[in-house]
Write an enzyme that holds these catalytic residues in place. Structure first.
Site, PDB file in Angstrom:
ATOM      1  N   GLY A  46       0.772  -1.189  -0.087  1.00 59.00           N
ATOM      2  CA  GLY A  46       0.026   0.288  -0.062  1.00 59.00           C
ATOM      3  C   GLY A  46       0.881   1.361  -0.075  1.00 59.00           C
ATOM      4  O   GLY A  46       2.090   1.139   0.409  1.00 59.00           O
ATOM      5  N   GLN A  51       3.153  10.120   1.053  1.00 64.56           N
ATOM      6  CA  GLN A  51       4.465   9.352   1.392  1.00 64.56           C
ATOM      7  C   GLN A  51       5.281   9.698   0.206  1.00 64.56           C
ATOM      8  O   GLN A  51       6.518   9.604   0.334  1.00 64.56           O
ATOM      9  CB  GLN A  51       4.165   7.842   1.335  1.00 64.56           C
ATOM     10  CG  GLN A  51       3.516   7.221   2.527  1.00 64.56           C
ATOM     11  CD  GLN A  51       3.418   5.848   2.582  1.00 64.56           C
ATOM     12  OE1 GLN A  51       2.400   5.469   2.143  1.00 64.56           O
ATOM     13  NE2 GLN A  51       4.385   5.051   3.048  1.00 64.56           N
ATOM     14  N   CYS A  91       5.725  -0.223   7.380  1.00 62.02           N
ATOM     15  CA  CYS A  91       5.303   1.042   6.544  1.00 62.02           C
ATOM     16  C   CYS A  91       6.634   1.393   5.697  1.00 62.02           C
ATOM     17  O   CYS A  91       7.648   1.440   6.036  1.00 62.02           O
ATOM     18  CB  CYS A  91       4.901   2.292   7.364  1.00 62.02           C
ATOM     19  SG  CYS A  91       4.398   3.792   6.584  1.00 62.02           S
ATOM     20  N   LEU A  92       6.301   1.829   4.533  1.00 66.69           N
ATOM     21  CA  LEU A  92       7.364   2.374   3.384  1.00 66.69           C
ATOM     22  C   LEU A  92       8.031   3.297   4.026  1.00 66.69           C
ATOM     23  O   LEU A  92       9.160   3.609   3.834  1.00 66.69           O
ATOM     24  CB  LEU A  92       6.943   2.306   2.222  1.00 66.69           C
ATOM     25  CG  LEU A  92       6.403   0.859   1.591  1.00 66.69           C
ATOM     26  CD1 LEU A  92       5.980   1.346   0.055  1.00 66.69           C
ATOM     27  CD2 LEU A  92       7.438  -0.026   1.268  1.00 66.69           C
ATOM     28  N   HIS A 133      -4.742   1.825   7.348  1.00 72.19           N
ATOM     29  CA  HIS A 133      -3.501   2.333   7.412  1.00 72.19           C
ATOM     30  C   HIS A 133      -3.131   3.360   6.576  1.00 72.19           C
ATOM     31  O   HIS A 133      -2.504   4.470   6.949  1.00 72.19           O
ATOM     32  CB  HIS A 133      -2.523   1.117   7.249  1.00 72.19           C
ATOM     33  CG  HIS A 133      -0.972   1.447   7.322  1.00 72.19           C
ATOM     34  ND1 HIS A 133      -0.004   1.145   8.045  1.00 72.19           N
ATOM     35  CD2 HIS A 133      -0.213   2.487   6.448  1.00 72.19           C
ATOM     36  CE1 HIS A 133       1.252   1.542   7.743  1.00 72.19           C
ATOM     37  NE2 HIS A 133       1.172   2.389   7.010  1.00 72.19           N
ATOM     38  N   GLU A 134      -3.646   3.067   5.273  1.00 68.59           N
ATOM     39  CA  GLU A 134      -3.471   4.256   4.197  1.00 68.59           C
ATOM     40  C   GLU A 134      -4.177   5.486   4.287  1.00 68.59           C
ATOM     41  O   GLU A 134      -3.741   6.525   4.188  1.00 68.59           O
ATOM     42  CB  GLU A 134      -3.559   3.603   2.734  1.00 68.59           C
ATOM     43  CG  GLU A 134      -2.802   2.454   2.586  1.00 68.59           C
ATOM     44  CD  GLU A 134      -0.981   2.534   2.824  1.00 68.59           C
ATOM     45  OE1 GLU A 134      -0.628   3.734   2.528  1.00 68.59           O
ATOM     46  OE2 GLU A 134      -0.478   1.717   2.969  1.00 68.59           O
ATOM     47  N   HIS A 137      -2.592   7.736   6.628  1.00 71.50           N
ATOM     48  CA  HIS A 137      -1.458   8.652   6.021  1.00 71.50           C
ATOM     49  C   HIS A 137      -2.237  10.022   5.394  1.00 71.50           C
ATOM     50  O   HIS A 137      -1.566  10.880   5.571  1.00 71.50           O
ATOM     51  CB  HIS A 137      -0.880   7.768   4.925  1.00 71.50           C
ATOM     52  CG  HIS A 137       0.343   7.112   5.197  1.00 71.50           C
ATOM     53  ND1 HIS A 137       1.479   7.545   5.962  1.00 71.50           N
ATOM     54  CD2 HIS A 137       0.313   5.617   5.118  1.00 71.50           C
ATOM     55  CE1 HIS A 137       2.221   6.239   6.073  1.00 71.50           C
ATOM     56  NE2 HIS A 137       1.605   5.339   5.706  1.00 71.50           N
TER      57      HIS A 137
HETATM   58 NI    NI Z   1       2.391   3.353   5.525  1.00 74.87          NI
END
Ligand code: NI
Length: 167
Positions: A46, A51, A91-92, A133-134, A137
């Site tokens: 995701g 991000q 998370c990236l 989660h997204e 963000h």
């Molecule tokens: Ni994330």
């Protein structure tokens, strides 16, 4: 298509709430393609636009093993939540960090696709976790915000140190 640089915690740009998308067209299509390419390359399941330093309400997700189920959520909103579940998340933007987070186990989400068409989707399991989660963000929230203060400050110190070493 292009792979975009991913911002890392504690970058303050990850904290900025994203604005709704109002223009649907070629430019949005390009952003979404770039976000998928960036996510698959990372690799991740995701990615939210903040991000990659775009303060817009765009999320891309693909939880399939074969990377052949791309899902795009523009201006997503959670309409309903049910149950509770805990899952280990990463998370990236917070590399190599995995912690258990509690979230709703079932959600109903409404969003627009890349052409602006509204759709609703009921999600459970990994997909439900990923969508929540997204969407966090998009509101400037990270999964580390859902951890204890002690765990969060330990992670923050680790990343501040990493940043200093990268100078
Ligand atoms: Ni994330």
């Amino acid at each position: 298509m292009a792979v975009l640089p991913i911002l890392h915690y504690p970058d303050p740009r990850l904290r900025k709430p994203a604005a709704p998308v109002t223009q649907f067209g070629a430019a949005l299509q390009r952003v979404v393609s770039d976000m998928f390419e960036t996510m698959y390359k990372a690799p991740g399941i995701g990615l939210a636009a903040p991000q990659v330093n775009l303060a817009q309400r765009i999320v891309v997700i693909d939880i399939s093993r074969e990377c052949d189920e791309p899902r795009t959520f523009i201006n997503p909103e959670i309409l309903e939540r049910q149950g509770k579940d805990v899952m280990e998340e990463g998370c990236l933007s917070v590399p190599d960090t995995y912690e258990t987070v509690e979230r709703a186990s079932w959600i109903k989400v409404r969003a627009q696709d890349v052409d602006g068409q509204f759709f609703e989707l009921a999600c459970e399991g990994l997909l439900a976790v990923c969508v929540q989660h997204e969407i966090d963000h998009l509101d400037g929230k990270l999964f580390v915000d859902r951890l204890s203060t002690l765990k969060r400050s330990r992670i923050r110190r680790k990343f501040e140190k990493a940043q200093r070493l990268a100078l």
